[in-house]
Design a protein around this motif. Structure first.
Motif, PDB file in Angstrom:
ATOM      1  N   GLU A 156     -17.985  24.874  -0.351  1.00 44.23           N
ATOM      2  CA  GLU A 156     -16.725  25.501   0.056  1.00 44.23           C
ATOM      3  C   GLU A 156     -16.479  25.240   1.537  1.00 44.23           C
ATOM      4  OE1 GLU A 156     -17.275  29.605  -0.898  1.00 44.23           O
ATOM      5  OE2 GLU A 156     -17.555  29.214  -3.021  1.00 44.23           O
ATOM      6  N   SER A 157     -15.199  25.290   1.936  1.00 43.45           N
ATOM      7  CA  SER A 157     -14.882  25.069   3.346  1.00 43.45           C
ATOM      8  C   SER A 157     -15.352  26.265   4.172  1.00 43.45           C
ATOM      9  CB  SER A 157     -13.375  24.831   3.531  1.00 43.45           C
ATOM     10  OG  SER A 157     -12.676  26.005   3.196  1.00 43.45           O
ATOM     11  N   TYR A 158     -15.712  25.972   5.418  1.00 42.86           N
ATOM     12  CA  TYR A 158     -16.314  27.009   6.267  1.00 42.86           C
ATOM     13  C   TYR A 158     -15.727  26.886   7.669  1.00 42.86           C
ATOM     14  CZ  TYR A 158     -20.042  30.224   7.671  1.00 42.86           C
ATOM     15  OH  TYR A 158     -20.746  31.305   8.090  1.00 42.86           O
ATOM     16  N   SER A 159     -15.112  27.974   8.166  1.00 36.86           N
ATOM     17  CA  SER A 159     -14.445  27.926   9.471  1.00 36.86           C
ATOM     18  C   SER A 159     -15.279  28.648  10.531  1.00 36.86           C
ATOM     19  CB  SER A 159     -13.062  28.567   9.374  1.00 36.86           C
ATOM     20  OG  SER A 159     -13.205  29.956   9.125  1.00 36.86           O
ATOM     21  N   ALA A 160     -14.832  28.535  11.775  1.00 36.25           N
ATOM     22  CA  ALA A 160     -15.504  29.220  12.887  1.00 36.25           C
ATOM     23  C   ALA A 160     -15.354  30.733  12.736  1.00 36.25           C
ATOM     24  CB  ALA A 160     -14.928  28.761  14.217  1.00 36.25           C
ATOM     25  N   GLU A 161     -14.228  31.170  12.191  1.00 40.18           N
ATOM     26  CA  GLU A 161     -14.003  32.596  11.951  1.00 40.18           C
ATOM     27  C   GLU A 161     -14.993  33.128  10.906  1.00 40.18           C
ATOM     28  OE1 GLU A 161     -10.474  35.212  10.062  1.00 40.18           O
ATOM     29  OE2 GLU A 161      -9.854  33.862  11.698  1.00 40.18           O
ATOM     30  N   ASP A 162     -15.224  32.322   9.844  1.00 38.14           N
ATOM     31  CA  ASP A 162     -16.217  32.694   8.825  1.00 38.14           C
ATOM     32  C   ASP A 162     -17.597  32.784   9.461  1.00 38.14           C
ATOM     33  OD1 ASP A 162     -14.305  32.695   6.796  1.00 38.14           O
ATOM     34  OD2 ASP A 162     -14.660  30.585   6.262  1.00 38.14           O
ATOM     35  N   SER A 163     -17.869  31.885  10.369  1.00 40.12           N
ATOM     36  CA  SER A 163     -19.163  31.855  11.056  1.00 40.12           C
ATOM     37  C   SER A 163     -19.371  33.146  11.852  1.00 40.12           C
ATOM     38  CB  SER A 163     -19.227  30.647  11.988  1.00 40.12           C
ATOM     39  OG  SER A 163     -20.369  30.722  12.805  1.00 40.12           O
ATOM     40  N   LYS A 164     -18.361  33.564  12.603  1.00 41.80           N
ATOM     41  CA  LYS A 164     -18.473  34.803  13.389  1.00 41.80           C
ATOM     42  C   LYS A 164     -18.719  36.009  12.491  1.00 41.80           C
ATOM     43  CE  LYS A 164     -15.644  33.312  17.268  1.00 41.80           C
ATOM     44  NZ  LYS A 164     -14.401  33.503  18.013  1.00 41.80           N
ATOM     45  N   LYS A 165     -17.988  36.096  11.392  1.00 41.81           N
ATOM     46  CA  LYS A 165     -18.150  37.212  10.463  1.00 41.81           C
ATOM     47  C   LYS A 165     -19.556  37.228   9.864  1.00 41.81           C
ATOM     48  CE  LYS A 165     -13.324  37.601   9.023  1.00 41.81           C
ATOM     49  NZ  LYS A 165     -12.372  37.400   7.911  1.00 41.81           N
ATOM     50  N   ASP A 166     -20.005  36.042   9.425  1.00 37.82           N
ATOM     51  CA  ASP A 166     -21.336  35.959   8.812  1.00 37.82           C
ATOM     52  C   ASP A 166     -22.445  36.283   9.809  1.00 37.82           C
ATOM     53  OD1 ASP A 166     -20.293  35.378   6.354  1.00 37.82           O
ATOM     54  OD2 ASP A 166     -20.626  33.203   6.500  1.00 37.82           O
ATOM     55  N   LEU A 167     -22.314  35.794  11.039  1.00 39.49           N
ATOM     56  CA  LEU A 167     -23.322  36.100  12.059  1.00 39.49           C
ATOM     57  C   LEU A 167     -23.366  37.597  12.356  1.00 39.49           C
ATOM     58  CD1 LEU A 167     -22.965  33.111  14.571  1.00 39.49           C
ATOM     59  CD2 LEU A 167     -24.874  33.613  13.031  1.00 39.49           C
ATOM     60  N   THR A 168     -22.188  38.229  12.416  1.00 36.95           N
ATOM     61  CA  THR A 168     -22.137  39.675  12.637  1.00 36.95           C
ATOM     62  C   THR A 168     -22.847  40.407  11.509  1.00 36.95           C
ATOM     63  OG1 THR A 168     -20.020  39.447  13.804  1.00 36.95           O
ATOM     64  CG2 THR A 168     -20.602  41.650  12.993  1.00 36.95           C
ATOM     65  N   ILE A 169     -22.582  39.989  10.279  1.00 40.07           N
ATOM     66  CA  ILE A 169     -23.229  40.613   9.120  1.00 40.07           C
ATOM     67  C   ILE A 169     -24.747  40.416   9.187  1.00 40.07           C
ATOM     68  CG2 ILE A 169     -23.504  40.447   6.609  1.00 40.07           C
ATOM     69  CD1 ILE A 169     -20.461  39.830   6.486  1.00 40.07           C
ATOM     70  N   ILE A 170     -25.177  39.223   9.533  1.00 37.86           N
ATOM     71  CA  ILE A 170     -26.618  38.936   9.620  1.00 37.86           C
ATOM     72  C   ILE A 170     -27.274  39.808  10.686  1.00 37.86           C
ATOM     73  CG2 ILE A 170     -28.319  37.187  10.292  1.00 37.86           C
ATOM     74  CD1 ILE A 170     -26.425  35.105   8.960  1.00 37.86           C
ATOM     75  N   TYR A 171     -26.647  39.924  11.859  1.00 44.54           N
ATOM     76  CA  TYR A 171     -27.229  40.736  12.939  1.00 44.54           C
ATOM     77  C   TYR A 171     -27.291  42.221  12.559  1.00 44.54           C
ATOM     78  CZ  TYR A 171     -26.904  36.628  15.969  1.00 44.54           C
ATOM     79  OH  TYR A 171     -27.050  35.379  16.517  1.00 44.54           O
ATOM     80  N   VAL A 172     -26.244  42.706  11.908  1.00 41.15           N
ATOM     81  CA  VAL A 172     -26.219  44.114  11.485  1.00 41.15           C
ATOM     82  C   VAL A 172     -27.310  44.362  10.440  1.00 41.15           C
ATOM     83  CG1 VAL A 172     -24.867  45.854  10.248  1.00 41.15           C
ATOM     84  CG2 VAL A 172     -23.819  44.544  12.094  1.00 41.15           C
ATOM     85  N   GLN A 173     -27.409  43.457   9.460  1.00 40.71           N
ATOM     86  CA  GLN A 173     -28.439  43.614   8.428  1.00 40.71           C
ATOM     87  C   GLN A 173     -29.847  43.553   9.029  1.00 40.71           C
ATOM     88  OE1 GLN A 173     -27.445  40.540   5.591  1.00 40.71           O
ATOM     89  NE2 GLN A 173     -26.041  41.884   4.448  1.00 40.71           N
ATOM     90  N   THR A 174     -30.030  42.670   9.998  1.00 39.49           N
ATOM     91  CA  THR A 174     -31.341  42.575  10.658  1.00 39.49           C
ATOM     92  C   THR A 174     -31.643  43.858  11.426  1.00 39.49           C
ATOM     93  OG1 THR A 174     -31.070  40.182  10.869  1.00 39.49           O
ATOM     94  CG2 THR A 174     -32.728  41.226  12.278  1.00 39.49           C
ATOM     95  N   GLY A 175     -30.651  44.384  12.102  1.00 39.88           N
ATOM     96  CA  GLY A 175     -30.837  45.651  12.814  1.00 39.88           C
ATOM     97  C   GLY A 175     -31.206  46.776  11.861  1.00 39.88           C
ATOM     98  N   ILE A 176     -30.556  46.824  10.705  1.00 38.00           N
ATOM     99  CA  ILE A 176     -30.857  47.849   9.700  1.00 38.00           C
ATOM    100  C   ILE A 176     -32.283  47.672   9.176  1.00 38.00           C
ATOM    101  CG2 ILE A 176     -30.278  48.639   7.372  1.00 38.00           C
ATOM    102  CD1 ILE A 176     -27.323  48.092   8.093  1.00 38.00           C
ATOM    103  N   LYS A 177     -32.688  46.426   8.954  1.00 37.59           N
ATOM    104  CA  LYS A 177     -34.060  46.169   8.484  1.00 37.59           C
ATOM    105  C   LYS A 177     -35.083  46.660   9.510  1.00 37.59           C
ATOM    106  CE  LYS A 177     -32.921  42.110   5.695  1.00 37.59           C
ATOM    107  NZ  LYS A 177     -33.009  40.635   5.624  1.00 37.59           N
ATOM    108  N   PHE A 178     -34.835  46.361  10.785  1.00 37.29           N
ATOM    109  CA  PHE A 178     -35.744  46.836  11.838  1.00 37.29           C
ATOM    110  C   PHE A 178     -35.745  48.362  11.922  1.00 37.29           C
ATOM    111  CE2 PHE A 178     -35.587  42.525  13.849  1.00 37.29           C
ATOM    112  CZ  PHE A 178     -36.949  42.301  13.849  1.00 37.29           C
ATOM    113  N   ALA A 179     -34.568  48.960  11.789  1.00 37.66           N
ATOM    114  CA  ALA A 179     -34.483  50.419  11.840  1.00 37.66           C
ATOM    115  C   ALA A 179     -35.270  51.040  10.687  1.00 37.66           C
ATOM    116  CB  ALA A 179     -33.020  50.862  11.787  1.00 37.66           C
ATOM    117  N   LYS A 180     -35.126  50.494   9.481  1.00 38.42           N
ATOM    118  CA  LYS A 180     -35.879  51.009   8.339  1.00 38.42           C
ATOM    119  C   LYS A 180     -37.381  50.805   8.532  1.00 38.42           C
ATOM    120  CE  LYS A 180     -32.433  50.468   4.685  1.00 38.42           C
ATOM    121  NZ  LYS A 180     -32.084  49.733   3.452  1.00 38.42           N
ATOM    122  N   LEU A 181     -37.731  49.706   9.136  1.00 39.26           N
ATOM    123  CA  LEU A 181     -39.142  49.381   9.337  1.00 39.26           C
ATOM    124  C   LEU A 181     -39.813  50.344  10.319  1.00 39.26           C
ATOM    125  CD1 LEU A 181     -41.276  47.280   8.535  1.00 39.26           C
ATOM    126  CD2 LEU A 181     -40.572  45.948  10.523  1.00 39.26           C
TER     127      LEU A 181
END
Length: 178
Positions: A79-104
Motif C-alpha cells: 500500500e502507498s505510504y506518506s510522510a503523514e502516515d509515518s508521523k502517525k505510526d511513529l506516534t503510535i509506536i512511541y505511545v505503545q512503547t511508553g505504555i509497555k515500559f509503564a506496565k513493566l
C-alpha cells in the motif's frame, strides 16, 4: 446462647488487645514494612529491567519498518505510504512503547511509593507522640514547680533544699546542762 455470647466477648477482647499492641508498635511495624517494601521494589525493578531489551528491540524493528516504508513510499503489504502516515505510526509506536515500559515498571514504582509513604507515616506518628510527650512533660514540670514553691512558702527554703537533695540533717536539742 450463652456460649455464643462468651465466644464473641472473648474474641472481641482478643481483637482489642491485638489492636492496642499494633497501635503501640505501629511506627516500628511501618518502618520494617517500608524497608522490606523498598528492597522488594528494587528486586522487582531489576527483574523488569531484564525484559527491557525485548521491548527496545521490538520498538526498533517497528520504527525501522516505518522508516523503510517512508523511504520507499510503499508498505510491506504494497500500500502507498506518506510522510503523514509515518508521523502517525511513529506516534503510535512511541505511545505503545511508553505504555509497555509503564506496565513493566509500575509494580516496582507503586511498591516503592508505598514503602516510602510507610516510612514517612512512621515518622509522623513518632513526631506526634513526641509532641504529646513534650506537652505532658511541660504540664508536669509546671505542676512540680508550683508544688516546690508551696513547700518553700510553707516550710521555708532550708526544708525545701533538704527534701530536694534528700539531705537528712540531725537536729540536736540543746542539753539541759548548757
Amino acid at each position: 446462647m450463652k456460649n455464643k455470647t462468651e465466644i464473641v466477648k472473648s474474641v472481641s477482647g482478643a481483637m482489642n488487645k491485638t489492636m492496642m499492641k499494633v497501635r503501640k508498635h505501629s511506627p516500628e511495624i511501618l518502618v520494617v514494612a517500608g524497608i522490606a517494601g523498598t528492597v522488594v521494589s528494587a528486586i522487582i525493578a531489576c527483574k523488569a529491567t531484564t525484559k527491557v531489551n525485548k521491548i527496545v528491540e521490538d520498538t526498533k524493528n517497528d520504527i525501522d519498518k516505518v522508516h523503510t516504508a517512508t523511504e520507499t513510499g510503499v508498505t510491506e503489504a504494497g500500500e502507498s505510504y506518506s510522510a503523514e502516515d509515518s508521523k502517525k505510526d511513529l506516534t503510535i509506536i512511541y505511545v505503545q512503547t511508553g505504555i509497555k515500559f509503564a506496565k513493566l515498571y509500575a509494580p516496582a514504582v507503586i511498591l516503592g511509593t508505598l514503602s516510602i509513604t510507610s516510612i514517612l507515616a512512621s515518622n509522623n506518628i513518632l513526631r506526634k507522640r513526641n509532641v504529646a510527650l513534650g506537652a505532658a512533660y511541660a504540664a508536669i514540670d509546671k505542676s512540680f514547680k508550683e508544688y516546690r514553691s508551696r513547700v518553700v512558702e510553707r516550710f521555708g527554703e532550708q526544708v525545701d533544699q533538704e527534701l530536694k537533695y534528700n539531705i537528712c540533717l540531725l537536729y540536736t536539742s540543746p542539753s539541759p546542762r548548757d
